[in-house]
Design a protein around this motif. Structure first.
Motif, PDB file in Angstrom:
ATOM      1  N   THR A   1      -7.797  -5.132  14.397  1.00  0.00           N
ATOM      2  CA  THR A   1      -7.034  -4.553  13.291  1.00  0.00           C
ATOM      3  C   THR A   1      -7.888  -4.592  12.029  1.00  0.00           C
ATOM      4  OG1 THR A   1      -6.054  -6.625  12.493  1.00  0.00           O
ATOM      5  CG2 THR A   1      -4.885  -5.465  14.272  1.00  0.00           C
TER       6      THR A   1
ATOM      7  N   GLU B   1      -6.949  -5.667   9.182  1.00  0.00           N
ATOM      8  CA  GLU B   1      -6.753  -6.942   8.499  1.00  0.00           C
ATOM      9  C   GLU B   1      -7.711  -7.998   9.046  1.00  0.00           C
ATOM     10  OE1 GLU B   1      -3.065  -9.466   6.673  1.00  0.00           O
ATOM     11  OE2 GLU B   1      -2.755  -8.543   8.638  1.00  0.00           O
ATOM     12  N   GLN B   2      -7.882  -8.024  10.360  1.00  0.00           N
ATOM     13  CA  GLN B   2      -8.836  -8.960  10.957  1.00  0.00           C
ATOM     14  C   GLN B   2     -10.275  -8.587  10.606  1.00  0.00           C
ATOM     15  OE1 GLN B   2      -7.524  -8.423  15.031  1.00  0.00           O
ATOM     16  NE2 GLN B   2      -6.495 -10.410  15.048  1.00  0.00           N
TER      17      GLN B   2
ATOM     18  N   VAL C   1      -2.751  -1.041   9.937  1.00  0.00           N
ATOM     19  CA  VAL C   1      -2.406  -1.047   8.512  1.00  0.00           C
ATOM     20  C   VAL C   1      -0.919  -0.728   8.368  1.00  0.00           C
ATOM     21  CG1 VAL C   1      -2.800   0.077   6.281  1.00  0.00           C
ATOM     22  CG2 VAL C   1      -4.734  -0.371   7.823  1.00  0.00           C
TER      23      VAL C   1
ATOM     24  N   ASN D   1       3.095  -4.358   5.210  1.00  0.00           N
ATOM     25  CA  ASN D   1       2.981  -5.802   4.999  1.00  0.00           C
ATOM     26  C   ASN D   1       1.561  -6.274   4.688  1.00  0.00           C
ATOM     27  OD1 ASN D   1       5.774  -6.250   5.560  1.00  0.00           O
ATOM     28  ND2 ASN D   1       5.319  -6.016   7.743  1.00  0.00           N
ATOM     29  N   ASN D   2       0.552  -5.440   4.989  1.00  0.00           N
ATOM     30  CA  ASN D   2      -0.815  -5.917   4.789  1.00  0.00           C
ATOM     31  C   ASN D   2      -1.719  -4.979   3.994  1.00  0.00           C
ATOM     32  OD1 ASN D   2      -1.589  -3.868   6.607  1.00  0.00           O
ATOM     33  ND2 ASN D   2      -1.655  -5.263   8.365  1.00  0.00           N
TER      34      ASN D   2
ATOM     35  N   HIS E   1      -3.080  -6.413   0.741  1.00  0.00           N
ATOM     36  CA  HIS E   1      -4.039  -7.485   0.997  1.00  0.00           C
ATOM     37  C   HIS E   1      -5.401  -6.904   1.373  1.00  0.00           C
ATOM     38  CE1 HIS E   1      -5.762 -11.236   2.332  1.00  0.00           C
ATOM     39  NE2 HIS E   1      -5.823 -10.835   3.588  1.00  0.00           N
ATOM     40  N   ILE E   2      -5.405  -5.900   2.240  1.00  0.00           N
ATOM     41  CA  ILE E   2      -6.661  -5.273   2.654  1.00  0.00           C
ATOM     42  C   ILE E   2      -7.350  -4.619   1.464  1.00  0.00           C
ATOM     43  CG2 ILE E   2      -7.697  -3.477   4.113  1.00  0.00           C
ATOM     44  CD1 ILE E   2      -5.308  -3.949   6.066  1.00  0.00           C
TER      45      ILE E   2
ATOM     46  N   THR F   1       5.126   2.053   2.932  1.00  0.00           N
ATOM     47  CA  THR F   1       3.733   1.613   3.014  1.00  0.00           C
ATOM     48  C   THR F   1       2.985   1.964   1.738  1.00  0.00           C
ATOM     49  OG1 THR F   1       3.792   1.934   5.421  1.00  0.00           O
ATOM     50  CG2 THR F   1       1.625   1.722   4.396  1.00  0.00           C
TER      51      THR F   1
END
Length: 253
Positions: A156, A158-159, A183, A186-187, A190-191, A243
């Motif tokens: 992903t 995020e990872q 994506v 929720n993230n 952050h990304i 999103t």
């Protein structure tokens, strides 16, 4: 919102319309989502082009699932599919080709890019399975591609934040990095914060139930592959909005 661009991976014309209604800047139209996305049909492209009046239409060019090492026959198919997408009014095409050793196939990429004249070109997530991402980034820039869709070589985005951040710094404005895979609302913030990336690729899908009244649960159209015949994922405008909103604030209609 002006500093960000949002691309929805659309598995149907219906999903394209939801992406547009939700405020996406463009869609990547794909068939074969369980395989990672394959070239959509002629009809899909035609009707998507008619339906999308505010949102750009990009078309994936991928003749099959699996790896990104293409035979001479598959290469001919890709060239024809790119020509077809251009004639049907696509704004962009999405493809990526590797050699057996995991490097960017420069020769084939040049041929495909030449046929893509007049359209935006995105090098897709073949990038995430290449041998040397830093070297591949420089080669893709030199080829003249507009952007790279990548999860940072991880399952992903995020990872993949550590590599995405390094690639964004290496690119230094010479090419757009499009963060994609996993994506969501929720993230995404952050990304964006961790990497400095400003373009995002997501599906915003929800599962809907079939309207079929008669059902035969013992038959699978996928043979031994377990596919839910009476449920299907589709992009929803509300999830696209959520999103985008989670990164930019409320969408202005």
């Amino acid at each position: 919102m002006e500093q960000y661009q949002f691309e929805v991976c659309a598995n149907s014309v219906e999903s394209c319309l939801a992406a547009q209604a939700g405020g996406a800047n463009r869609v990547e139209l794909c068939a074969g989502i369980p395989e990672g996305g394959t070239t959509p049909s002629y009809g899909d492209i035609v009707i998507a082009r008619e339906a999308l009046t505010k949102t750009l239409l990009h078309v994936i060019i991928r003749p099959r699932g699996g790896d990104f090492l293409y035979s001479p026959i598959e290469q001919r198919i890709m060239l024809k599919d790119i020509d077809n997408a251009r004639r049907l009014g696509a704004d962009g095409v999405v493809f990526g080709c590797l050699t057996a050793k995991g490097d960017v196939d420069l020769s084939l990429m040049r041929q495909l890019i030449e046929v893509s004249q007049g359209m935006s070109v995105t090098f897709h997530r073949a990038f995430d399975v290449c041998r040397n991402p830093q070297e591949a980034l420089e080669q893709i820039i030199e080829l003249g591609c507009n952007r790279i869709l990548t999860s940072g070589a991880q399952a992903t985005a995020e990872q993949g934040i550590p590599l995405l951040k390094k690639l964004q710094q290496q690119a230094d404005g010479r090419i757009i990095l499009l963060a994609g895979c996993g994506v969501n609302e929720n993230n995404i913030a952050h990304i964006a914060t961790e990497t400095g990336i400003r373009e995002f690729h997501f599906s915003a899908r929800e599962t809907i139930e079939s309207k079929m009244l008669h059902r035969n649960g013992t038959v699978s159209m996928g043979g031994t592959v377990n596919i839910e015949e009476y449920r299907r994922p589709i992009t929803t405008a509300e999830r696209v909005k959520r999103t985008i909103k989670s990164l930019t604030g409320p969408i202005k209609n």
